[in-house]
Design an enzyme around this catalytic site. Sequence first.
Site, mmCIF file in Angstrom:
data_model
loop_
_atom_site.group_PDB
_atom_site.id
_atom_site.type_symbol
_atom_site.label_atom_id
_atom_site.label_comp_id
_atom_site.label_asym_id
_atom_site.label_seq_id
_atom_site.Cartn_x
_atom_site.Cartn_y
_atom_site.Cartn_z
ATOM 1 N N GLY A 33 0.804 -1.223 0.000
ATOM 2 C CA GLY A 33 0.000 0.000 0.000
ATOM 3 C C GLY A 33 0.832 1.267 0.000
ATOM 4 C CB VAL A 34 0.139 4.619 1.410
ATOM 5 C CG1 VAL A 34 -0.038 4.436 2.888
ATOM 6 C CG2 VAL A 34 0.644 6.010 1.081
ATOM 7 C CG ASP A 35 4.681 1.015 5.141
ATOM 8 O OD1 ASP A 35 5.622 1.828 5.124
ATOM 9 O OD2 ASP A 35 4.607 0.055 5.941
HETATM 10 N N1 AR6 Z 1 -0.759 7.762 -2.114
HETATM 11 C C1 AR6 Z 1 -1.887 7.986 -1.398
HETATM 12 N N2 AR6 Z 1 -2.681 7.001 -0.926
HETATM 13 C C2 AR6 Z 1 -2.314 5.728 -1.200
HETATM 14 C C3 AR6 Z 1 -1.151 5.397 -1.945
HETATM 15 C C4 AR6 Z 1 -0.357 6.486 -2.398
HETATM 16 N N3 AR6 Z 1 0.767 6.276 -3.084
HETATM 17 N N4 AR6 Z 1 -1.068 4.041 -2.032
HETATM 18 C C5 AR6 Z 1 -2.163 3.538 -1.408
HETATM 19 N N5 AR6 Z 1 -2.912 4.542 -0.907
HETATM 20 P P1 AR6 Z 1 -3.023 0.980 3.001
HETATM 21 P P2 AR6 Z 1 -3.684 0.626 5.860
HETATM 22 C C6 AR6 Z 1 -4.166 4.496 -0.141
HETATM 23 O O1 AR6 Z 1 -3.368 -0.430 2.717
HETATM 24 O O2 AR6 Z 1 -5.072 0.209 5.543
HETATM 25 C C7 AR6 Z 1 0.750 -1.783 4.615
HETATM 26 O O3 AR6 Z 1 1.204 -3.020 4.140
HETATM 27 C C8 AR6 Z 1 -5.019 3.261 -0.261
HETATM 28 O O4 AR6 Z 1 -5.760 3.287 -1.477
HETATM 29 O O5 AR6 Z 1 -1.796 1.550 2.379
HETATM 30 O O6 AR6 Z 1 -3.444 1.600 6.983
HETATM 31 C C9 AR6 Z 1 1.392 -1.388 5.935
HETATM 32 O O7 AR6 Z 1 2.714 -1.857 6.040
HETATM 33 C C10 AR6 Z 1 -5.932 3.448 0.951
HETATM 34 O O8 AR6 Z 1 -6.971 4.387 0.648
HETATM 35 O O9 AR6 Z 1 -2.871 1.250 4.607
HETATM 36 C C11 AR6 Z 1 0.491 -2.029 6.930
HETATM 37 O O10 AR6 Z 1 0.817 -3.389 7.123
HETATM 38 C C12 AR6 Z 1 -4.996 4.095 1.984
HETATM 39 O O11 AR6 Z 1 -3.855 4.556 1.235
HETATM 40 C C13 AR6 Z 1 -0.868 -1.935 6.288
HETATM 41 O O12 AR6 Z 1 -0.641 -1.868 4.877
HETATM 42 C C14 AR6 Z 1 -4.517 3.169 3.091
HETATM 43 O O13 AR6 Z 1 -4.282 1.867 2.578
HETATM 44 C C15 AR6 Z 1 -1.601 -0.682 6.701
HETATM 45 O O14 AR6 Z 1 -2.898 -0.720 6.169
#
Ligand code: AR6
Length: 170
Positions: A33-35
Amino acid sequence: MSERFEILKGNITKLEIESIVNAANSSLLGGGGVDGAIHDAAGPELLEECRILGGCATGQAKITGGYNLPARWVIHTVGPVWRGGEHEEDELLASCYRNSLELAVENDILDIAFPSISTGAYSFPLDRAAEIAISEISKFLDSGVPLRRTVMVCFSDRVQTAYENALEKF
Ligand code: AR6
C-alpha cells in the site's frame, strides 16, 4: 473547517509538501500500500532510519527524514486493524491523526499530508474513517496550532468522495 485544510486526489509520494504521513505497521519496516510506495520512493535510507526506531504502537507516531521524497519529513503512524468496531478502533484511528499532528507541531512543521489511514489493508470502513479523520483534524486546527496547510490525499475517486462527504458535515 478552515481554509488550512484541503482534500486532493493523487499519489502522496509525489506531493511537494514539507511532510507526509505513512500508514505503517507496528514494525515500521515497510509493507504494501502507501507504506510500500513511500519506502520505494524514499529509497533504502528510510528503512535504515526506521530500523533504529524500534517499531511503533497502534495509534502512536514517529518521525524520520524523507530522503528521496519531495517531502522533507515522514511521520509514520500505525492505524488499527478493523476487527468489527468493538476493539477501540475509532479511538485508535483518532489518535493516529492527533499524534501525527502533534509530532508535526513539535518539529516546527507547518505543512502535512495524510493518506486515508487504515482503510486499505486494515479494512476500516471508509465513511467511518473519513468522519474520524476530518473530525480530529478539524479539532486540532481549531485549537490554535501554527499549522499552515493540512491535506488529505485520496488515492481514488471513491476515497475522495468519502472525505468530501465527511467534510460537508463540518
Ligand atoms: N498515495 C496515497 N494514498 C495511497 C497510496 C499512495 N501512493 N497508495 C495507497 N494509498 P493501506 P492501511 C491508499 O493499505 O489500511 C501496509 O502493508 C489506499 O488506497 O496503504 O493503513 C502497511 O505496512 C488506501 O486508501 O494502509 C500495513 O501493514 C490508503 O492509502 C498496512 O498496509 C490506506 O491503505 C496498513 O494498512
